[in-house]
Design a protein around this motif. Structure first.
Motif, mmCIF file in Angstrom:
data_model
loop_
_atom_site.group_PDB
_atom_site.id
_atom_site.type_symbol
_atom_site.label_atom_id
_atom_site.label_comp_id
_atom_site.label_asym_id
_atom_site.label_seq_id
_atom_site.Cartn_x
_atom_site.Cartn_y
_atom_site.Cartn_z
ATOM 1 N N MET A 8 1.056 11.230 4.764
ATOM 2 C CA MET A 8 1.033 9.809 5.114
ATOM 3 C C MET A 8 -0.388 9.299 5.323
ATOM 4 O O MET A 8 -0.722 8.178 4.951
ATOM 5 N N ASP A 9 -1.259 10.098 5.935
ATOM 6 C CA ASP A 9 -2.615 9.657 6.263
ATOM 7 C C ASP A 9 -3.411 9.249 5.029
ATOM 8 O O ASP A 9 -4.299 8.390 5.112
ATOM 9 N N GLU A 10 -3.090 9.847 3.874
ATOM 10 C CA GLU A 10 -3.850 9.519 2.675
ATOM 11 C C GLU A 10 -3.562 8.108 2.169
ATOM 12 O O GLU A 10 -4.309 7.563 1.358
ATOM 13 N N TYR A 11 -2.448 7.502 2.639
ATOM 14 C CA TYR A 11 -2.087 6.156 2.184
ATOM 15 C C TYR A 11 -2.307 5.095 3.257
ATOM 16 O O TYR A 11 -2.515 3.926 2.935
ATOM 17 N N SER A 12 -2.249 5.465 4.528
ATOM 18 C CA SER A 12 -2.395 4.480 5.599
ATOM 19 C C SER A 12 -3.869 4.296 5.950
ATOM 20 O O SER A 12 -4.755 4.954 5.419
ATOM 21 N N GLY A 13 -4.106 3.362 6.887
ATOM 22 C CA GLY A 13 -5.484 3.079 7.280
ATOM 23 C C GLY A 13 -6.194 2.187 6.286
ATOM 24 O O GLY A 13 -5.590 1.518 5.452
ATOM 25 N N GLY A 14 -7.512 2.159 6.379
ATOM 26 C CA GLY A 14 -8.332 1.331 5.511
ATOM 27 C C GLY A 14 -9.762 1.331 6.005
ATOM 28 O O GLY A 14 -10.090 1.956 7.022
ATOM 29 N N THR A 15 -10.639 0.635 5.321
ATOM 30 C CA THR A 15 -12.040 0.565 5.707
ATOM 31 C C THR A 15 -12.318 -0.764 6.416
ATOM 32 O O THR A 15 -11.513 -1.702 6.327
ATOM 33 N N PRO A 16 -13.457 -0.875 7.110
ATOM 34 C CA PRO A 16 -13.771 -2.119 7.824
ATOM 35 C C PRO A 16 -13.850 -3.346 6.912
ATOM 36 O O PRO A 16 -13.717 -4.472 7.390
ATOM 37 N N ASN A 57 6.406 6.555 0.828
ATOM 38 C CA ASN A 57 6.318 6.086 -0.551
ATOM 39 C C ASN A 57 6.174 4.574 -0.647
ATOM 40 O O ASN A 57 5.664 4.063 -1.651
ATOM 41 N N VAL A 58 6.604 3.860 0.384
ATOM 42 C CA VAL A 58 6.315 2.419 0.444
ATOM 43 C C VAL A 58 4.803 2.230 0.565
ATOM 44 O O VAL A 58 4.204 1.401 -0.133
ATOM 45 N N ALA A 59 4.180 3.015 1.454
ATOM 46 C CA ALA A 59 2.728 2.954 1.617
ATOM 47 C C ALA A 59 2.017 3.384 0.339
ATOM 48 O O ALA A 59 1.005 2.784 -0.061
ATOM 49 N N LYS A 60 2.539 4.412 -0.332
ATOM 50 C CA LYS A 60 1.912 4.897 -1.563
ATOM 51 C C LYS A 60 1.938 3.830 -2.653
ATOM 52 O O LYS A 60 0.954 3.642 -3.385
ATOM 53 N N ALA A 61 3.073 3.123 -2.773
ATOM 54 C CA ALA A 61 3.173 2.066 -3.779
ATOM 55 C C ALA A 61 2.125 0.977 -3.544
ATOM 56 O O ALA A 61 1.512 0.458 -4.494
ATOM 57 N N LEU A 62 1.907 0.632 -2.274
ATOM 58 C CA LEU A 62 0.868 -0.347 -1.953
ATOM 59 C C LEU A 62 -0.524 0.190 -2.266
ATOM 60 O O LEU A 62 -1.355 -0.501 -2.856
ATOM 61 N N ARG A 63 -0.763 1.442 -1.857
ATOM 62 C CA ARG A 63 -2.094 2.015 -2.038
ATOM 63 C C ARG A 63 -2.433 2.190 -3.510
ATOM 64 O O ARG A 63 -3.605 2.078 -3.906
ATOM 65 N N ASP A 64 -1.434 2.429 -4.352
ATOM 66 C CA ASP A 64 -1.676 2.533 -5.795
ATOM 67 C C ASP A 64 -2.185 1.222 -6.373
ATOM 68 O O ASP A 64 -2.862 1.208 -7.405
ATOM 69 N N GLN A 65 -1.855 0.117 -5.708
ATOM 70 C CA GLN A 65 -2.271 -1.208 -6.182
ATOM 71 C C GLN A 65 -3.512 -1.738 -5.475
ATOM 72 O O GLN A 65 -4.316 -2.455 -6.083
ATOM 73 N N PHE A 66 -3.664 -1.387 -4.197
ATOM 74 C CA PHE A 66 -4.725 -1.992 -3.389
ATOM 75 C C PHE A 66 -5.542 -0.914 -2.693
ATOM 76 O O PHE A 66 -5.000 -0.162 -1.874
ATOM 77 N N PRO A 67 -6.831 -0.820 -2.962
ATOM 78 C CA PRO A 67 -7.679 0.221 -2.357
ATOM 79 C C PRO A 67 -7.901 -0.047 -0.870
ATOM 80 O O PRO A 67 -7.664 -1.157 -0.368
ATOM 81 N N PRO A 68 -8.380 0.964 -0.132
ATOM 82 C CA PRO A 68 -8.581 0.832 1.319
ATOM 83 C C PRO A 68 -9.538 -0.280 1.722
ATOM 84 O O PRO A 68 -9.465 -0.775 2.849
ATOM 85 N N ASN A 69 -10.447 -0.685 0.830
ATOM 86 C CA ASN A 69 -11.376 -1.753 1.194
ATOM 87 C C ASN A 69 -10.781 -3.149 0.964
ATOM 88 O O ASN A 69 -11.422 -4.161 1.241
ATOM 89 N N LYS A 70 -9.558 -3.192 0.437
ATOM 90 C CA LYS A 70 -8.860 -4.469 0.233
ATOM 91 C C LYS A 70 -7.681 -4.637 1.185
ATOM 92 O O LYS A 70 -7.427 -5.734 1.686
ATOM 93 N N LEU A 71 -6.959 -3.550 1.409
ATOM 94 C CA LEU A 71 -5.743 -3.624 2.223
ATOM 95 C C LEU A 71 -5.715 -2.473 3.226
ATOM 96 O O LEU A 71 -5.875 -1.310 2.856
ATOM 97 N N ARG A 72 -5.497 -2.822 4.489
ATOM 98 C CA ARG A 72 -5.319 -1.810 5.525
ATOM 99 C C ARG A 72 -3.817 -1.670 5.784
ATOM 100 O O ARG A 72 -3.106 -2.666 5.905
ATOM 101 N N ILE A 73 -3.328 -0.445 5.875
ATOM 102 C CA ILE A 73 -1.900 -0.179 6.056
ATOM 103 C C ILE A 73 -1.672 0.478 7.415
ATOM 104 O O ILE A 73 -2.294 1.487 7.737
ATOM 105 N N LEU A 74 -0.779 -0.117 8.195
ATOM 106 C CA LEU A 74 -0.373 0.447 9.484
ATOM 107 C C LEU A 74 1.103 0.804 9.394
ATOM 108 O O LEU A 74 1.946 -0.071 9.142
ATOM 109 N N VAL A 75 1.436 2.063 9.591
ATOM 110 C CA VAL A 75 2.831 2.496 9.642
ATOM 111 C C VAL A 75 3.207 2.648 11.115
ATOM 112 O O VAL A 75 2.655 3.503 11.817
ATOM 113 N N ALA A 76 4.102 1.802 11.596
ATOM 114 C CA ALA A 76 4.461 1.798 13.018
ATOM 115 C C ALA A 76 5.043 3.153 13.430
ATOM 116 O O ALA A 76 5.837 3.746 12.696
ATOM 117 N N LYS A 77 4.661 3.618 14.604
ATOM 118 C CA LYS A 77 5.028 4.971 15.047
ATOM 119 C C LYS A 77 5.814 5.001 16.355
ATOM 120 O O LYS A 77 6.476 5.991 16.652
#
Length: 433
Positions: A1-9, A30-50
């Motif tokens: 999961m960590d490889e798809y969540s998060g993002g850069t400043p 895989n929801v996060a992966k689908a987003l990350r395949d389209q949007f790099p960490p410097n464009k979109l930050r992903i938070l998966v609620a825990k």
């Protein structure tokens, strides 16, 4: 999961993913992966609620929504502390997570958090917006829906609509859809509201509730003609014209009917042998989880669970107007056949306002697809939610008998591949940046 969540400043857009009942953050991988395949960490930050993982989802939509709201506020503060600046927000919920997300959105709106953000996308995957009350009438309505509600602690009571939320006198599902509430005002701020609804084999949340509709044309697939959305392998139907009545068919030959029943014999035998044992385990677990959930709720209400609840118990209304074990459950729920509004019903338990509403719904029934026997608050919720405007995508998962999990590829499992069609459609064609 960590490889798809998060993002850069540098990322100025935050997308929050909220899992469902019995779930955990890994369900949204895989929801996060689908987003990350389209949007790099410097464009979109992903938070998966825990904070609502596992049995914590039993604690109810309100408590779950407060936890998610806090988690979002903490994430925004963390980003600011690292020099980032989030300008846009999107939220996606799966199953019960869609309702939890809507509660959190109402709190974010009331607390002013959304005032400094551009609200882009709200997306729901197989989320029971009208609850999970089976469309039944008479004694079966009272027995099944009351019994089912008491197997899932507070979340079950709210999903089946037998709760009374605070001092409103209404079920929480109805309050979430009240036009005067903070929840509808917050939801209205989003530029795009999208839902994906399974049309078959969703044993947790059937089409009428996830599609916000009073009809279900997909009860008998032999009686309809589906119209696929071009380019999506027949998995996603055309939202503007998903279905039409099929031409009359000749009666099925007797031998074909016999062969179909013969194939079901092993399944029936398995049910007869194992379901009683599973039911005992399920209801025993329900009792245990109810006790544990009640203890957590008491800690939460007393402020001893890490959340200062006084900051989240905001006024629900905009205009200051107050009005007085998973598979077992799914198999039980799936055994209920939906019923429809007749020409007349015994409405003694309903108010005059509710009787008038039900009368109008009967008169407005679709000529080919009759109106389901929903409760008055569900019809009101449909009307209010539809006024906001939705992009509704019916989903036909062909290769999996558990479409509720397959729609988001909840796990990397054979037969769930069609869910990738849904996720890629969302990330590529629906998600506003």
């Amino acid at each position: 999961m960590d490889e798809y969540s998060g993002g850069t400043p540098e990322a100025d857009h935050l997308c929050v993913l909220v899992h469902g009942l019995w779930g955990n953050p890994n369900h949204m991988k895989n929801v996060a992966k689908a987003l990350r395949d389209q949007f790099p960490p410097n464009k979109l930050r992903i938070l998966v609620a825990k904070r609502n993982s596992g049995s914590f989802t039993y604690d109810g939509i309100e408590l779950g929504g407060e936890r998610v709201c806090l988690e979002i506020e903490e994430e925004l503060a963390l980003i600011r502390s690292k020099g980032g600046n989030i300008k846009k927000i999107s939220i996606a919920g799966y199953s019960l997570g869609g309702l939890v997300a809507r509660y959190a959105i109402g709190l974010l709106h009331a607390r002013g958090v959304l005032d400094d953000l551009e609200c882009k996308n709200f997306t729901a995957f197989a989320s029971p917006f009208l609850g999970v009350r089976a469309p039944l009438r008479g004694w079966s309505d009272r027995i099944w829906n009351s019994l089912g509600a008491r197997t899932l602690c507070m979340s079950g009571r709210q999903l089946f609509g037998i709760d009374e939320f605070r001092d409103t006198g209404k079920p929480l599902v109805a309050v979430l859809a009240d036009p005067k509430s903070i929840f509808m005002a917050g939801l209205a701020r989003f530029q795009r509201r999208t839902l994906y609804t399974n049309i078959v084999n969703d044993r947790s949340a059937v089409h009428y509730t996830t599609g916000i509709t009073k009809t279900d044309p997909y009860v008998d697939m032999l009686k309809i003609k589906t119209n696929p959305l071009p380019g999506y392998d027949g998995v996603i139907l055309d939202p503007k014209n998903p279905v039409s009545p099929a031409a009359p068919r000749d009666p099925e030959p007797l031998m074909q009917s016999v062969e179909k029943w013969a194939k079901r014999v092993p399944i029936i035998a398995t049910i007869v042998v194992f379901v009683p044992v599973a039911l005992l385990a399920f209801f025993t677990n329900a009792v245990i989880q109810t006790v544990r959930s009640s203890q957590r709720v008491k800690l939460h209400e007393s402020g001893m669970a890490g959340i200062k609840i006084e900051g989240y118990r905001v006024n629900l209304w905009i205009k200051e107007m107050r009005e007085a074990v998973e598979d077992t459950y799914e198999n039980i729920n799936n055994s209920q056949n939906q019923q429809y509004l007749g020409l007349s019903e015994d409405d003694d338990d309903n108010s005059s306002e509710d009787r008038h509403l039900l009368s109008l719904e009967r008169k407005q029934s679709h000529p080919h697809f009759p109106t389901l026997a929903l409760a008055p608050y569900q019809f009101s919720a449909i009307q209010a939610l539809d006024k906001l405007g939705w992009r509704k995508y019916p989903v036909w998962i062909h290769n999996a008998r558990h479409s509720h999990a397959a729609i988001i590829v909840r796990m990397d499992k054979k037969g769930f591949e069609e869910g990738w069609v849904v996720l890629r459609h969302w990330a590529r064609d629906e998600f506003l940046t």
